[in-house]
Design an enzyme around this catalytic site. Structure first.
Site, PDB file in Angstrom:
ATOM      1  N   SER A  36       0.849  -1.184   0.000  1.00 29.78           N
ATOM      2  CA  SER A  36       0.000   0.000   0.000  1.00 29.78           C
ATOM      3  C   SER A  36       0.888   1.238   0.000  1.00 29.78           C
ATOM      4  O   SER A  36       2.102   1.152   0.162  1.00 29.78           O
ATOM      5  CB  SER A  36      -0.905   0.005   1.234  1.00 29.78           C
ATOM      6  OG  SER A  36      -0.121   0.012   2.412  1.00 29.78           O
ATOM      7  N   LYS A  37       0.254   2.410  -0.162  1.00 28.09           N
ATOM      8  CA  LYS A  37       1.054   3.632  -0.207  1.00 28.09           C
ATOM      9  C   LYS A  37       1.751   3.899   1.117  1.00 28.09           C
ATOM     10  O   LYS A  37       2.817   4.481   1.164  1.00 28.09           O
ATOM     11  CB  LYS A  37       0.165   4.828  -0.566  1.00 28.09           C
ATOM     12  CG  LYS A  37      -0.062   4.979  -2.068  1.00 28.09           C
ATOM     13  CD  LYS A  37      -0.658   6.329  -2.385  1.00 28.09           C
ATOM     14  CE  LYS A  37      -0.843   6.500  -3.889  1.00 28.09           C
ATOM     15  NZ  LYS A  37      -1.407   7.798  -4.235  1.00 28.09           N
ATOM     16  N   ARG A  38       1.122   3.464   2.189  1.00 23.84           N
ATOM     17  CA  ARG A  38       1.729   3.699   3.501  1.00 23.84           C
ATOM     18  C   ARG A  38       1.607   2.453   4.351  1.00 23.84           C
ATOM     19  O   ARG A  38       0.562   1.818   4.386  1.00 23.84           O
ATOM     20  CB  ARG A  38       1.065   4.881   4.220  1.00 23.84           C
ATOM     21  CG  ARG A  38       1.328   6.205   3.500  1.00 23.84           C
ATOM     22  CD  ARG A  38       0.819   7.387   4.292  1.00 23.84           C
ATOM     23  NE  ARG A  38       1.089   8.609   3.560  1.00 23.84           N
ATOM     24  CZ  ARG A  38       2.213   9.302   3.651  1.00 23.84           C
ATOM     25  NH1 ARG A  38       3.168   8.878   4.436  1.00 23.84           N
ATOM     26  NH2 ARG A  38       2.395  10.404   2.955  1.00 23.84           N
ATOM     27  N   LEU A  43       5.271   4.971   1.066  1.00 29.35           N
ATOM     28  CA  LEU A  43       5.696   4.336  -0.173  1.00 29.35           C
ATOM     29  C   LEU A  43       5.109   5.022  -1.397  1.00 29.35           C
ATOM     30  O   LEU A  43       4.986   4.420  -2.454  1.00 29.35           O
ATOM     31  CB  LEU A  43       5.317   2.846  -0.152  1.00 29.35           C
ATOM     32  CG  LEU A  43       6.080   2.046   0.904  1.00 29.35           C
ATOM     33  CD1 LEU A  43       5.604   0.613   0.937  1.00 29.35           C
ATOM     34  CD2 LEU A  43       7.578   2.097   0.634  1.00 29.35           C
ATOM     35  N   ASP A  44       4.734   6.280  -1.241  1.00 30.10           N
ATOM     36  CA  ASP A  44       4.429   7.070  -2.418  1.00 30.10           C
ATOM     37  C   ASP A  44       5.686   7.853  -2.781  1.00 30.10           C
ATOM     38  O   ASP A  44       6.548   8.105  -1.936  1.00 30.10           O
ATOM     39  CB  ASP A  44       3.250   8.019  -2.152  1.00 30.10           C
ATOM     40  CG  ASP A  44       3.526   8.964  -0.993  1.00 30.10           C
ATOM     41  OD1 ASP A  44       3.909  10.111  -1.244  1.00 30.10           O
ATOM     42  OD2 ASP A  44       3.394   8.524   0.171  1.00 30.10           O
TER      43      ASP A  44
END
Length: 565
Positions: free
Chosen positions: A250-252, A258-259
């Site tokens: 996931s992004k976070r 993690l973007d």
């Protein structure tokens, strides 16, 4: 932009550059309900920061624009009408129906009135009357179950089985193979799948690299190419990125954003680091080294992706970060003064934040030059600016702060500290910057660079080192040994040879061990006094960065007035 999206874009970019093609940016905004304000600007900025400049697309133009799907609706309408005219698509006048099962409600989006059997004239008349909304659906091709679909990584792809029950989702992807697929929605806009196939053909796309979550859509895309009589591009599906628990990334997560923007702004990750890291996720690197610049990635890239998903291990990211900072430092050493760029900017900002008094005393260009020296001294340990400044805190602290943070246990126990301080005081009083090098006895010569070819600083450092060695030998050698005969030159570095020169073969081993003990004790003492015992660069490098005045302060020694250092 999630790092998974950047990885897909990077693979496409590398393939385009490797083959002399074009890397195209297309804004796919057919689902207006999910449109995020300012998303296009942020996405473009993230791509540019990563070094992925598109050859065609928004802002740069190109021969097949417009490159934003919301501006291409007339094109999609024309192509939908072409399919209606030749009978491969039909108008569906069914409205979504809701069904309740207990407390759950879901929407069935299939055609339940068999609209495909309406005569073409009736269908056209109802549509032109404007009284009923309709969607445009693709008729399932004949012999659809016997078709196979090629993927460059996974080989033949089979069509998914039809759903036995209605989908519980209102998303346009729901029930993708459960009923004739919607191409144009009732508001007159295209679905993602239809717009992409039309655009890929019109924009002359040859290769599509995308995640395996889109593999289920590939048969539909092939059906559309078949309906139009077009040749499909080559598809290559790459596995998903997973976290350490094998869940989709996931992004976070609990550890790290993690973007792309989060990694860049919050964690100081360099663009070349992130691209290098993402290229290794699911691609079979043919080289022995994993550290590659963008040019090296382009030169070595191919479509040899691994099958299956990839577990992302962030330790690799920081390993690559250290190596790419080292590469930048090498460029600075080779005369490219601006190579450190944003790394240096971030370190200066962090010093100003964490050590404001030091930054005030050494401001402007002096602070920038000093931070550059620290980076060059400790280039093998860079993680990000905050970590680097914390690790190298003693470079940015006062003598009093260093003294306060010294631990008694960190002091050398090999040789009494008073004896080492005496050695250093003797060095100060004995050293003469004008003393020339002397010849070295034949038995002690090495293939070192001759003094005349060294810079002034190197000659001075070598001379200090040579005198320090002489003083140590004089302390440990027997009174009968002719220590004055030890060559005052940096070439006399063979410990065993010097020991034999002084006492002969019989006692050389013990004398050499005593010398090594003193050397070890000296280095430990210097690190304790200058850096409070903190691990870091070699002590000669530490001393060079601190400068002789600061070194004298921390060592508690006083340089003789007028002596040149």
């Amino acid at each position: 932009m999630h790092i998974g999206g950047l990885r897909t874009a990077l693979f496409s970019y590398l393939l385009a550059k490797r083959t002399g093609g074009q890397f195209i940016l297309r804004i796919e905004d057919t689902d207006q309900k999910r449109l995020v304000s300012n998303a296009v600007t942020r996405l473009s900025e993230d791509l540019r920061w990563a070094g992925l400049q598109w050859d065609e697309g928004p802002e740069v133009g190109g021969p097949y624009g417009p490159y934003q799907q919301s501006n291409r609706n007339k094109i999609y309408q024309e192509h939908a009408n072409a399919l209606l005219d030749d009978g491969t698509a039909y108008r569906c006048f069914c409205t979504p129906q809701s069904s309740g099962h207990g407390s759950a409600t879901y929407v069935t989006s299939g055609c339940y009135h068999n609209c495909s059997r309406l005569p073409a004239s009736d269908s056209r008349a109802r549509a032109e009357g404007g009284e009923q909304l309709f969607t445009v659906r693709l008729k399932q091709p004949d012999h659809v179950r016997k078709r196979m679909f090629q993927d460059l990584i996974y080989g033949n792809i089979k069509r998914l089985k039809r759903s036995a029950s209605p989908s519980a989702s209102t998303d346009e992807d729901s029930g993708l193979d459960g009923a004739d697929t919607i191409l144009m929605k009732s508001d007159g806009t295209p679905t993602y799948h239809f717009a992409n196939v039309v655009d890929d053909h019109l924009m002359k796309i040859t290769h599509v690299i995308r995640g395996t979550e889109w593999m289920a859509s590939t048969p539909l895309h092939y059906d559309l190419y078949h309906a139009f009589g077009w040749k499909p591009p080559v598809f290559a599906h790459v596995g998903l990125l997973l976290d350490k628990d094998k869940a989709k990334l996931s992004k976070r997560n609990a550890d790290l954003a993690l973007d792309v923007r989060g990694l860049r702004e919050d964690h100081g990750v360099l663009p070349e680091t992130l691209c290098n890291f993402l290229a290794l996720q699911g691609w079979s690197n043919p080289r022995k080294s994993d550290v590659m610049t963008m040019d090296e990635l382009v030169e070595n890239f191919d479509l040899k992706f691994t099958r299956g998903n990839t577990m992302v291990l962030m330790e690799k990211l920081w390993f690559l970060q250290r190596n790419h900072v080292q590469l930048r430092c090498e460029r600075v050493s080779n005369g490219e003064e601006q190579a450190l760029g944003d790394v240096l900017d971030h370190v200066v900002q962090e010093v100003e934040r964490a050590h404001p008094d030091f930054a005030t005393n050494k401001s402007g260009a002096r602070l920038t030059d000093y931070c550059t020296s620290v980076l060059l001294a400790d280039d093998k340990s860079y993680h990000n600016a905050a970590h680097f400044v914390e690790r190298n805190w003693y470079f940015f602290s006062s003598t009093e702060e260093v003294k306060r943070r010294r631990s008694t246990s960190a002091a050398s126990q090999l040789v009494p500290a008073i004896d080492i301080d005496s050695l250093l005081q003797d060095l100060i009083s004995t050293y003469d910057a004008t003393t020339p090098y002397v010849d070295v006895p034949a038995g002690l010569r090495s293939e070192a660079t001759v003094a005349e070819r060294r810079t002034t600083a190197e000659r001075s450092a070598a001379r200090i080192h040579a005198l320090l060695n002489l003083l140590i030998w004089q302390r440990i050698a027997p009174a009968s040994a002719e220590t004055r005969a030890i060559p005052f030159a940096e070439q006399a570095t063979d410990t065993e040879a010097v020991a034999r020169f002084l006492v002969g073969d019989a006692g050389a081993g013990d004398l050499a061990k005593d010398y090594q003990t003193w050397q070890k004790a000296l280095m430990r003492h210097l690190r304790w006094k200058l850096a409070a015992g903190t691990p870091g660069p070699g002590m000669y490098m530490v001393m060079a960065v601190l400068g002789y005045e600061e070194c004298f302060k921390r060592l508690g020694l006083t340089p003789e007035a007028g002596k040149e250092w």
